[in-house]
Design an enzyme around this catalytic site. Sequence first.
Site, PDB file in Angstrom:
ATOM      1  N   VAL A  97       0.767  -1.243   0.000  1.00 11.85           N
ATOM      2  CA  VAL A  97       0.000   0.000   0.000  1.00 11.85           C
ATOM      3  C   VAL A  97       0.798   1.294   0.000  1.00 11.85           C
ATOM      4  CG1 VAL A  97      -1.758   1.351   1.193  1.00 11.85           C
ATOM      5  CG2 VAL A  97      -1.928  -1.133   1.124  1.00 11.85           C
ATOM      6  N   CYS A  98       1.515   1.577   1.089  1.00  7.14           N
ATOM      7  CA  CYS A  98       2.026   2.933   1.249  1.00  7.14           C
ATOM      8  C   CYS A  98       3.087   3.293   0.217  1.00  7.14           C
ATOM      9  CB  CYS A  98       2.578   3.138   2.650  1.00  7.14           C
ATOM     10  SG  CYS A  98       1.281   3.083   3.890  1.00  7.14           S
ATOM     11  N   GLY A  99       3.881   2.323  -0.162  1.00 11.92           N
ATOM     12  CA  GLY A  99       4.942   2.629  -1.106  1.00 11.92           C
ATOM     13  C   GLY A  99       4.505   2.484  -2.548  1.00 11.92           C
TER      14      GLY A  99
END
Lengths: 166, 182
Positions: free
Chosen positions: A53-55
Amino acid sequence: MTANARADGSLLAAGARAPEFVLPREPGATVSLRSLRGRPVVLAFYPADWSPVCGDQMALYNEILPEFQALGAELFGISVDGAWCHVAFRETRRLRFPLLADFEPKGAVARAYGVYRAQDGTSERALFVLDGDGIVRWSYLSPIEVNPGADGILDALEGLGGRRTA
Amino acid sequence: MTREQGRLNPPVGAQDHAQGSAGAAIALVEYGDYECPHCGRAYPIVKRLQARLGAGLLFVFRNFPLAEVHPHATAAAELAEAAAMGGRFWPMHDMLFEHQDALDDGHLLTYVRALDLDPGDLRKALESGRPKERVRADFTSGVRSGVNGTPTFFINGRRFDGNWTDEDSFAAALRAAAPPSS
Protein backbone atom coordinates in the site's frame (compact mmCIF):
# COMPACT_ATOMS: atom_id res chain seq x y z
CA MET A 1 -3.55 -1.17 -34.13
CA THR A 2 -0.51 -1.54 -31.93
CA ALA A 3 2.95 -0.96 -33.31
CA ASN A 4 5.39 -3.82 -33.47
CA ALA A 5 7.67 -4.81 -30.64
CA ARG A 6 10.99 -3.01 -30.54
CA ALA A 7 13.44 -5.29 -32.28
CA ASP A 8 16.22 -4.83 -29.75
CA GLY A 9 13.87 -4.58 -26.76
CA SER A 10 15.42 -1.29 -25.66
CA LEU A 11 13.60 1.58 -24.00
CA LEU A 12 12.01 3.99 -26.44
CA ALA A 13 14.02 7.19 -26.07
CA ALA A 14 13.30 10.91 -26.25
CA GLY A 15 12.67 12.11 -29.80
CA ALA A 16 10.93 8.93 -30.94
CA ARG A 17 7.35 8.92 -32.16
CA ALA A 18 5.24 7.17 -29.53
CA PRO A 19 3.74 3.95 -30.91
CA GLU A 20 -0.02 4.25 -31.28
CA PHE A 21 -2.32 1.99 -29.32
CA VAL A 22 -5.94 1.44 -28.41
CA LEU A 23 -6.41 -0.15 -24.98
CA PRO A 24 -9.27 -0.72 -22.54
CA ARG A 25 -9.45 2.04 -19.94
CA GLU A 26 -12.29 0.20 -18.25
CA PRO A 27 -14.42 -2.80 -19.21
CA GLY A 28 -16.19 -1.91 -22.45
CA ALA A 29 -14.42 1.42 -23.02
CA THR A 30 -11.16 2.06 -24.82
CA VAL A 31 -8.81 4.97 -25.24
CA SER A 32 -6.67 5.58 -28.28
CA LEU A 33 -3.42 7.44 -27.90
CA ARG A 34 -4.12 9.36 -31.09
CA SER A 35 -7.27 10.88 -29.57
CA LEU A 36 -5.12 12.56 -26.92
CA ARG A 37 -3.17 14.77 -29.34
CA GLY A 38 -2.85 18.37 -28.28
CA ARG A 39 -1.94 17.72 -24.67
CA PRO A 40 0.92 16.04 -22.88
CA VAL A 41 0.44 12.40 -21.92
CA VAL A 42 2.20 10.54 -19.13
CA LEU A 43 2.40 6.76 -19.47
CA ALA A 44 3.43 5.01 -16.26
CA PHE A 45 4.15 1.33 -16.92
CA TYR A 46 4.22 -0.76 -13.74
CA PRO A 47 4.61 -4.49 -13.25
CA ALA A 48 1.29 -5.41 -11.65
CA ASP A 49 -1.71 -4.32 -9.62
CA TRP A 50 -1.74 -5.12 -5.89
CA SER A 51 1.71 -4.18 -4.67
CA PRO A 52 2.08 -3.01 -1.03
CA VAL A 53 0.00 0.00 0.00
CA CYS A 54 2.03 2.93 1.25
CA GLY A 55 4.94 2.63 -1.11
CA ASP A 56 2.76 1.99 -4.10
CA GLN A 57 3.59 4.01 -7.18
CA MET A 58 0.00 4.44 -8.37
CA ALA A 59 -1.17 5.57 -4.91
CA LEU A 60 1.58 8.18 -4.97
CA TYR A 61 0.52 9.48 -8.38
CA ASN A 62 -3.04 9.63 -7.10
CA GLU A 63 -1.90 12.06 -4.41
CA ILE A 64 0.04 14.13 -6.92
CA LEU A 65 -2.64 14.09 -9.62
CA PRO A 66 -3.51 17.80 -9.16
CA GLU A 67 0.09 18.69 -10.03
CA PHE A 68 -0.05 16.70 -13.26
CA GLN A 69 -3.38 18.28 -14.10
CA ALA A 70 -2.03 21.77 -13.41
CA LEU A 71 0.52 21.06 -16.13
CA GLY A 72 -2.24 20.06 -18.53
CA ALA A 73 -1.17 16.44 -18.65
CA GLU A 74 -3.22 13.29 -18.92
CA LEU A 75 -1.88 10.45 -16.74
CA PHE A 76 -2.35 6.75 -17.44
CA GLY A 77 -1.11 3.80 -15.46
CA ILE A 78 -0.55 0.76 -17.65
CA SER A 79 0.12 -2.87 -16.80
CA VAL A 80 -0.61 -6.31 -18.24
CA ASP A 81 -3.47 -6.85 -15.79
CA GLY A 82 -6.96 -7.22 -17.23
CA ALA A 83 -9.63 -4.52 -17.19
CA TRP A 84 -11.63 -6.15 -14.37
CA CYS A 85 -8.55 -6.51 -12.24
CA HIS A 86 -7.87 -2.80 -12.78
CA VAL A 87 -11.45 -2.01 -11.70
CA ALA A 88 -10.97 -3.79 -8.39
CA PHE A 89 -7.54 -2.23 -7.87
CA ARG A 90 -8.74 1.29 -8.67
CA GLU A 91 -11.74 0.99 -6.38
CA THR A 92 -9.70 -0.35 -3.48
CA ARG A 93 -7.02 2.31 -3.81
CA ARG A 94 -9.51 5.01 -4.83
CA LEU A 95 -7.39 5.90 -7.84
CA ARG A 96 -8.79 8.86 -9.76
CA PHE A 97 -6.93 8.29 -13.03
CA PRO A 98 -7.34 5.50 -15.60
CA LEU A 99 -5.39 2.26 -15.68
CA LEU A 100 -4.93 0.76 -19.14
CA ALA A 101 -5.08 -2.99 -19.63
CA ASP A 102 -2.19 -4.15 -21.85
CA PHE A 103 -3.76 -7.58 -21.58
CA GLU A 104 -4.56 -8.91 -25.06
CA PRO A 105 -2.33 -9.50 -26.84
CA LYS A 106 -0.49 -9.54 -23.58
CA GLY A 107 2.13 -6.84 -23.16
CA ALA A 108 1.96 -5.74 -26.81
CA VAL A 109 2.16 -2.06 -25.91
CA ALA A 110 4.92 -2.67 -23.39
CA ARG A 111 6.86 -4.47 -26.14
CA ALA A 112 6.31 -1.56 -28.55
CA TYR A 113 7.76 0.83 -25.97
CA GLY A 114 10.64 -1.53 -25.19
CA VAL A 115 9.61 -2.22 -21.62
CA TYR A 116 8.41 -5.85 -21.58
CA ARG A 117 10.01 -8.27 -19.10
CA ALA A 118 9.71 -11.60 -20.83
CA GLN A 119 11.14 -13.51 -17.87
CA ASP A 120 8.32 -12.30 -15.58
CA GLY A 121 5.53 -11.79 -18.09
CA THR A 122 5.02 -8.22 -16.91
CA SER A 123 6.14 -4.80 -18.02
CA GLU A 124 9.09 -3.01 -16.51
CA ARG A 125 8.60 -0.04 -14.23
CA ALA A 126 9.04 2.73 -16.79
CA LEU A 127 7.85 6.26 -17.43
CA PHE A 128 7.19 8.13 -20.67
CA VAL A 129 6.23 11.76 -21.14
CA LEU A 130 4.77 12.50 -24.57
CA ASP A 131 4.18 15.97 -25.93
CA GLY A 132 0.98 17.12 -27.63
CA ASP A 133 2.25 15.84 -30.99
CA GLY A 134 2.76 12.31 -29.70
CA ILE A 135 6.55 12.54 -29.52
CA VAL A 136 8.40 10.99 -26.59
CA ARG A 137 10.06 13.86 -24.76
CA TRP A 138 11.38 11.93 -21.77
CA SER A 139 11.58 8.29 -20.78
CA TYR A 140 12.95 6.51 -17.77
CA LEU A 141 13.48 2.88 -16.86
CA SER A 142 13.46 2.33 -13.11
CA PRO A 143 14.98 -0.62 -11.27
CA ILE A 144 11.94 -2.89 -10.94
CA GLU A 145 11.92 -2.74 -7.15
CA VAL A 146 12.32 1.04 -6.92
CA ASN A 147 9.28 3.28 -7.18
CA PRO A 148 10.65 6.12 -9.34
CA GLY A 149 8.57 8.88 -7.74
CA ALA A 150 7.29 11.80 -9.78
CA ASP A 151 10.10 14.35 -9.89
CA GLY A 152 11.32 13.28 -13.32
CA ILE A 153 7.81 13.41 -14.79
CA LEU A 154 7.17 16.89 -13.43
CA ASP A 155 10.53 18.17 -14.68
CA ALA A 156 9.77 16.78 -18.13
CA LEU A 157 6.27 18.26 -18.22
CA GLU A 158 7.63 21.64 -17.21
CA GLY A 159 10.26 21.30 -19.90
CA LEU A 160 7.49 21.12 -22.51
CA GLY A 161 6.80 24.73 -21.56
CA GLY A 162 5.03 26.61 -24.34
CA ARG A 163 3.80 23.43 -25.95
CA ARG A 164 1.21 23.21 -23.25
CA THR A 165 -2.24 23.57 -24.71
CA ALA A 166 -4.61 22.67 -21.91
CA MET B 1 20.15 15.59 -20.13
CA THR B 2 18.16 13.97 -17.37
CA ARG B 3 18.53 15.53 -13.99
CA GLU B 4 19.50 13.01 -11.36
CA GLN B 5 16.43 11.72 -9.57
CA GLY B 6 15.94 11.53 -5.86
CA ARG B 7 17.86 14.65 -4.75
CA LEU B 8 16.55 16.55 -1.77
CA ASN B 9 15.14 19.93 -2.76
CA PRO B 10 15.28 22.24 -0.89
CA PRO B 11 18.26 21.09 1.19
CA VAL B 12 18.06 20.96 4.96
CA GLY B 13 17.77 24.49 6.30
CA ALA B 14 16.72 26.71 9.15
CA GLN B 15 13.04 26.18 8.32
CA ASP B 16 13.25 22.47 9.13
CA HIS B 17 12.31 20.66 12.30
CA ALA B 18 15.63 19.12 13.28
CA GLN B 19 17.08 17.11 16.14
CA GLY B 20 20.83 17.15 16.62
CA SER B 21 23.55 19.59 15.83
CA ALA B 22 23.35 21.59 12.60
CA GLY B 23 27.03 20.85 12.00
CA ALA B 24 26.53 17.06 12.13
CA ALA B 25 28.34 15.10 9.45
CA ILE B 26 25.24 13.13 8.54
CA ALA B 27 21.83 14.60 7.84
CA LEU B 28 18.93 12.15 7.75
CA VAL B 29 15.65 13.53 6.41
CA GLU B 30 12.41 11.58 6.66
CA TYR B 31 9.31 12.39 4.65
CA GLY B 32 6.56 10.77 6.67
CA ASP B 33 2.87 10.41 7.38
CA TYR B 34 1.63 10.02 10.95
CA GLU B 35 -1.04 7.53 9.92
CA CYS B 36 1.20 5.38 7.75
CA PRO B 37 1.97 2.05 9.47
CA HIS B 38 5.37 1.82 7.80
CA CYS B 39 6.30 5.22 9.23
CA GLY B 40 5.08 3.91 12.57
CA ARG B 41 7.55 1.04 12.22
CA ALA B 42 10.31 3.43 11.22
CA TYR B 43 9.75 5.67 14.24
CA PRO B 44 11.52 3.51 16.87
CA ILE B 45 14.20 2.56 14.35
CA VAL B 46 15.06 6.23 13.83
CA LYS B 47 15.12 6.74 17.61
CA ARG B 48 17.61 3.90 17.99
CA LEU B 49 19.76 5.21 15.14
CA GLN B 50 19.83 8.60 16.82
CA ALA B 51 21.00 6.92 20.01
CA ARG B 52 23.64 4.91 18.14
CA LEU B 53 25.05 7.75 16.07
CA GLY B 54 24.73 10.48 18.68
CA ALA B 55 26.00 13.94 17.83
CA GLY B 56 27.09 12.85 14.37
CA LEU B 57 23.51 12.66 13.17
CA LEU B 58 21.05 15.42 12.38
CA PHE B 59 17.47 14.18 11.99
CA VAL B 60 14.86 16.20 10.10
CA PHE B 61 11.18 15.36 9.68
CA ARG B 62 9.07 16.69 6.80
CA ASN B 63 5.39 16.02 6.16
CA PHE B 64 4.15 13.79 3.38
CA PRO B 65 0.55 12.91 4.28
CA LEU B 66 -1.05 10.44 1.87
CA ALA B 67 -4.48 11.94 2.31
CA GLU B 68 -6.24 9.64 -0.15
CA VAL B 69 -5.46 6.53 1.85
CA HIS B 70 -5.02 8.02 5.33
CA PRO B 71 -7.99 10.21 6.24
CA HIS B 72 -6.48 11.61 9.45
CA ALA B 73 -2.95 12.15 8.19
CA THR B 74 -3.32 15.77 7.11
CA ALA B 75 -5.02 16.93 10.32
CA ALA B 76 -2.36 15.18 12.38
CA ALA B 77 0.42 16.80 10.35
CA GLU B 78 -1.16 20.24 10.71
CA LEU B 79 -1.54 19.75 14.46
CA ALA B 80 2.17 18.98 14.81
CA GLU B 81 2.96 22.10 12.77
CA ALA B 82 0.64 24.14 14.98
CA ALA B 83 2.45 22.79 18.04
CA ALA B 84 5.72 23.75 16.35
CA MET B 85 4.63 27.39 16.30
CA GLY B 86 4.82 27.21 20.09
CA GLY B 87 8.12 25.36 20.01
CA ARG B 88 6.62 21.91 20.70
CA PHE B 89 6.96 20.10 17.42
CA TRP B 90 8.89 17.05 18.61
CA PRO B 91 6.73 16.17 21.62
CA MET B 92 3.68 16.20 19.34
CA HIS B 93 5.50 14.32 16.58
CA ASP B 94 6.38 11.58 19.06
CA MET B 95 2.91 11.53 20.59
CA LEU B 96 1.27 11.11 17.17
CA PHE B 97 3.53 8.25 16.11
CA GLU B 98 3.06 6.53 19.45
CA HIS B 99 -0.72 6.68 18.99
CA GLN B 100 -1.02 6.44 15.24
CA ASP B 101 -4.04 4.13 15.43
CA ALA B 102 -6.14 6.85 17.10
CA LEU B 103 -5.84 10.11 15.20
CA ASP B 104 -9.45 11.28 15.06
CA ASP B 105 -10.20 14.79 16.34
CA GLY B 106 -11.29 13.57 19.77
CA HIS B 107 -8.02 11.75 20.34
CA LEU B 108 -5.96 14.64 18.95
CA LEU B 109 -7.49 16.85 21.61
CA THR B 110 -6.46 14.43 24.35
CA TYR B 111 -2.86 14.55 23.05
CA VAL B 112 -2.94 18.34 23.15
CA ARG B 113 -3.99 18.16 26.80
CA ALA B 114 -1.54 15.39 27.65
CA LEU B 115 1.29 17.60 26.39
CA ASP B 116 0.00 20.55 28.41
CA LEU B 117 -0.60 22.58 25.30
CA ASP B 118 -3.32 25.21 25.25
CA PRO B 119 -6.15 24.14 22.92
CA GLY B 120 -7.04 27.79 22.32
CA ASP B 121 -3.50 28.65 21.22
CA LEU B 122 -3.41 25.66 18.92
CA ARG B 123 -6.75 26.56 17.40
CA LYS B 124 -5.45 30.05 16.67
CA ALA B 125 -2.30 28.62 15.17
CA LEU B 126 -4.35 26.32 12.93
CA GLU B 127 -6.65 29.15 11.90
CA SER B 128 -3.68 31.26 10.88
CA GLY B 129 -3.31 28.88 7.93
CA ARG B 130 0.43 28.54 8.48
CA PRO B 131 0.37 24.85 9.46
CA LYS B 132 -1.66 23.99 6.36
CA GLU B 133 0.72 25.97 4.17
CA ARG B 134 3.69 24.30 5.78
CA VAL B 135 2.34 20.78 5.27
CA ARG B 136 1.55 21.53 1.65
CA ALA B 137 5.00 23.03 1.09
CA ASP B 138 6.62 19.94 2.60
CA PHE B 139 4.51 17.69 0.39
CA THR B 140 5.44 19.63 -2.74
CA SER B 141 9.13 19.60 -1.84
CA GLY B 142 8.84 15.85 -1.32
CA VAL B 143 7.31 15.35 -4.74
CA ARG B 144 10.08 17.44 -6.32
CA SER B 145 12.72 15.51 -4.41
CA GLY B 146 11.55 12.12 -5.64
CA VAL B 147 9.69 10.94 -2.55
CA ASN B 148 8.16 7.67 -3.65
CA GLY B 149 6.05 6.58 -0.72
CA THR B 150 6.23 6.82 3.02
CA PRO B 151 8.53 6.82 4.70
CA THR B 152 11.14 8.07 2.24
CA PHE B 153 14.56 8.85 3.69
CA PHE B 154 17.31 11.07 2.35
CA ILE B 155 20.87 10.74 3.59
CA ASN B 156 22.92 13.87 3.00
CA GLY B 157 20.50 14.92 0.29
CA ARG B 158 20.33 11.65 -1.60
CA ARG B 159 17.31 9.37 -1.55
CA PHE B 160 18.01 6.16 0.36
CA ASP B 161 16.59 3.28 -1.64
CA GLY B 162 17.98 0.62 0.67
CA ASN B 163 16.10 -1.36 3.29
CA TRP B 164 15.44 0.88 6.27
CA THR B 165 13.83 -1.95 8.24
CA ASP B 166 17.28 -3.52 8.60
CA GLU B 167 18.63 -1.28 11.30
CA ASP B 168 22.25 -2.37 10.99
CA SER B 169 22.46 -1.78 7.27
CA PHE B 170 20.62 1.53 7.68
CA ALA B 171 23.20 2.57 10.29
CA ALA B 172 26.00 1.45 7.99
CA ALA B 173 24.57 3.52 5.13
CA LEU B 174 24.41 6.54 7.42
CA ARG B 175 27.99 6.07 8.61
CA ALA B 176 29.17 5.63 5.03
CA ALA B 177 27.68 9.02 4.17
CA ALA B 178 29.88 10.84 6.68
CA PRO B 179 32.93 12.55 5.20
CA PRO B 180 36.09 10.51 5.95
CA SER B 181 37.56 13.20 8.19
CA SER B 182 34.73 13.07 10.73
